[in-house]
Design a protein around this motif. Structure first.
Motif, short mmCIF file in Angstrom:
data_model
loop_
_atom_site.label_atom_id
_atom_site.label_comp_id
_atom_site.label_asym_id
_atom_site.label_seq_id
_atom_site.Cartn_x
_atom_site.Cartn_y
_atom_site.Cartn_z
N LYS A 169 0.52 -1.05 0.28
CA LYS A 169 -0.10 0.04 -0.33
C LYS A 169 1.06 1.60 0.04
CE LYS A 169 -4.64 -1.30 2.17
NZ LYS A 169 -5.15 -1.59 3.41
N GLY A 170 0.38 2.33 -0.74
CA GLY A 170 1.20 3.81 -0.56
C GLY A 170 2.76 3.24 -1.41
N ARG A 171 2.63 1.82 -2.13
CA ARG A 171 4.04 1.73 -3.40
C ARG A 171 3.74 1.51 -4.63
NH1 ARG A 171 7.84 -1.57 -2.31
NH2 ARG A 171 6.47 -2.52 -1.10
N PHE A 172 2.80 0.23 -4.45
CA PHE A 172 2.05 0.14 -6.05
C PHE A 172 0.95 0.60 -6.34
CE2 PHE A 172 4.64 -4.73 -5.48
CZ PHE A 172 5.62 -3.41 -5.38
N ASN A 173 0.75 0.14 -7.57
CA ASN A 173 -1.18 0.81 -7.90
C ASN A 173 -1.54 0.11 -9.24
OD1 ASN A 173 -2.80 3.86 -8.21
ND2 ASN A 173 -1.35 3.17 -10.36
N ILE A 174 -1.98 -0.55 -9.64
CA ILE A 174 -3.17 -1.18 -10.05
C ILE A 174 -4.01 -0.90 -10.77
CG2 ILE A 174 -4.72 -2.58 -8.52
CD1 ILE A 174 -4.79 -4.79 -10.05
N SER A 175 -4.15 -0.98 -12.11
CA SER A 175 -4.47 0.09 -13.31
C SER A 175 -5.14 -1.21 -13.91
CB SER A 175 -4.36 1.51 -13.58
OG SER A 175 -2.91 1.03 -14.37
N ARG A 176 -5.72 -0.93 -15.18
CA ARG A 176 -7.03 -1.73 -16.11
C ARG A 176 -7.28 -0.69 -17.29
NH1 ARG A 176 -11.94 -5.33 -13.65
NH2 ARG A 176 -12.36 -5.78 -15.66
N VAL A 215 -4.19 -5.57 -17.70
CA VAL A 215 -4.19 -4.87 -16.25
C VAL A 215 -2.57 -4.56 -16.32
CG1 VAL A 215 -3.92 -7.28 -15.12
CG2 VAL A 215 -4.27 -5.45 -14.00
N TYR A 216 -2.20 -3.34 -15.58
CA TYR A 216 -0.67 -2.74 -15.10
C TYR A 216 -0.37 -2.38 -13.53
CZ TYR A 216 -1.52 -1.22 -19.56
OH TYR A 216 -2.41 -1.05 -21.27
N LEU A 217 0.41 -2.62 -13.42
CA LEU A 217 1.08 -2.64 -11.67
C LEU A 217 2.50 -2.08 -11.93
CD1 LEU A 217 0.00 -3.93 -8.81
CD2 LEU A 217 2.22 -4.90 -9.20
N GLN A 218 1.88 -0.67 -11.17
CA GLN A 218 3.57 -0.10 -10.89
C GLN A 218 3.91 0.01 -10.13
OE1 GLN A 218 4.30 2.55 -13.40
NE2 GLN A 218 5.68 2.73 -11.62
N MET A 219 4.28 -0.20 -9.96
CA MET A 219 5.66 -0.36 -8.60
C MET A 219 7.08 0.64 -8.14
SD MET A 219 6.05 -4.73 -8.86
CE MET A 219 6.78 -4.72 -10.18
N ASN A 220 6.56 1.15 -7.20
CA ASN A 220 7.40 2.35 -6.97
C ASN A 220 8.26 1.64 -5.09
OD1 ASN A 220 7.04 4.13 -9.06
ND2 ASN A 220 5.29 4.50 -7.84
N SER A 221 9.50 2.38 -5.19
CA SER A 221 10.08 2.38 -3.36
C SER A 221 10.37 0.91 -3.94
CB SER A 221 9.54 3.11 -2.20
OG SER A 221 9.21 4.46 -2.50
N LEU A 222 11.13 0.57 -4.94
CA LEU A 222 10.47 -1.24 -4.75
C LEU A 222 11.85 -1.58 -3.22
CD1 LEU A 222 10.61 -2.06 -7.71
CD2 LEU A 222 9.00 -3.23 -6.08
N LYS A 223 11.45 -2.91 -2.73
CA LYS A 223 12.33 -3.31 -1.68
C LYS A 223 12.30 -4.70 -1.78
CE LYS A 223 8.98 -0.75 1.67
NZ LYS A 223 8.51 -0.94 2.35
N PRO A 224 13.59 -5.18 -1.75
CA PRO A 224 14.34 -6.51 -1.57
C PRO A 224 13.32 -7.34 -1.40
CG PRO A 224 16.51 -5.39 -0.74
CD PRO A 224 14.75 -4.19 -0.39
N GLU A 225 12.56 -7.65 -0.54
CA GLU A 225 10.86 -8.56 -0.17
C GLU A 225 10.13 -7.70 -1.29
OE1 GLU A 225 12.55 -5.85 1.22
OE2 GLU A 225 11.12 -4.37 3.08
N ASP A 226 10.46 -7.32 -2.07
CA ASP A 226 9.23 -7.56 -3.30
C ASP A 226 9.57 -8.11 -4.48
OD1 ASP A 226 9.04 -3.80 -3.23
OD2 ASP A 226 7.73 -5.62 -2.01
N THR A 227 11.08 -9.22 -4.19
CA THR A 227 11.07 -10.32 -5.33
C THR A 227 10.21 -11.40 -4.79
OG1 THR A 227 13.33 -9.14 -5.10
CG2 THR A 227 13.77 -11.41 -5.26
N ALA A 228 9.73 -12.09 -6.39
CA ALA A 228 9.63 -12.98 -6.94
C ALA A 228 9.20 -12.99 -8.03
CB ALA A 228 7.57 -12.61 -6.05
#
Length: 121
Positions: free
Chosen positions: A64-71, A78-91
């Motif tokens: 929350k506050g870092r990712f934004n989903i849109s379509r 569908v899109y996923l904008q991912m900002n302020s990425l962290k190592p724990e977002d690795t997947a």
């Protein structure tokens, strides 16, 4: 048959951004919810973000506050904008849609093949 193809994954440094895209193709009469899931090594697949057919969104607390989903309904994307990425977002990130592939009333779940996101310095 409905096909989903994701793109946009890759390697990014902590604090960086990536934008994932997912294109749906095939015979599709309508699409209900569109979702992004992710699965890290040794962990269960988790729901990251959801967007309904009318644009309502919901996010996992961890993004929350870092990712934004849109379509884009016209393009069936569908899109996923991912900002302020962290190592724990690795997947591996998976696109999932609930779509109606015929004139009948039933909706089915469809999955993409996944795209790797690695956050590392």
């Amino acid at each position: 048959q409905v096909q989903l193809v994701e793109s946009g994954g890759g390697l990014v440094q902590p604090g960086g951004s990536l934008r994932l895209s997912c294109a749906a193709s095939g015979i599709i009469f309508s699409i209900n919810a569109m979702n992004w899931y992710r699965q890290a090594p040794g962990k269960e697949r988790e729901l990251v973000a959801t967007i309904t057919s009318v644009g309502s969104t919901n996010y996992a607390d961890s993004v929350k506050g870092r990712f934004n989903i849109s379509r884009d309904n016209a393009k069936k994307m569908v899109y996923l904008q991912m900002n302020s990425l962290k190592p724990e977002d690795t997947a591996v990130y998976y696109c999932n849609v609930r779509a109606r592939p015929s004139i009948g009333p039933r909706y089915f779940d469809y999955w993409g093949q996944g795209t790797q996101v690695t956050v590392s310095s």
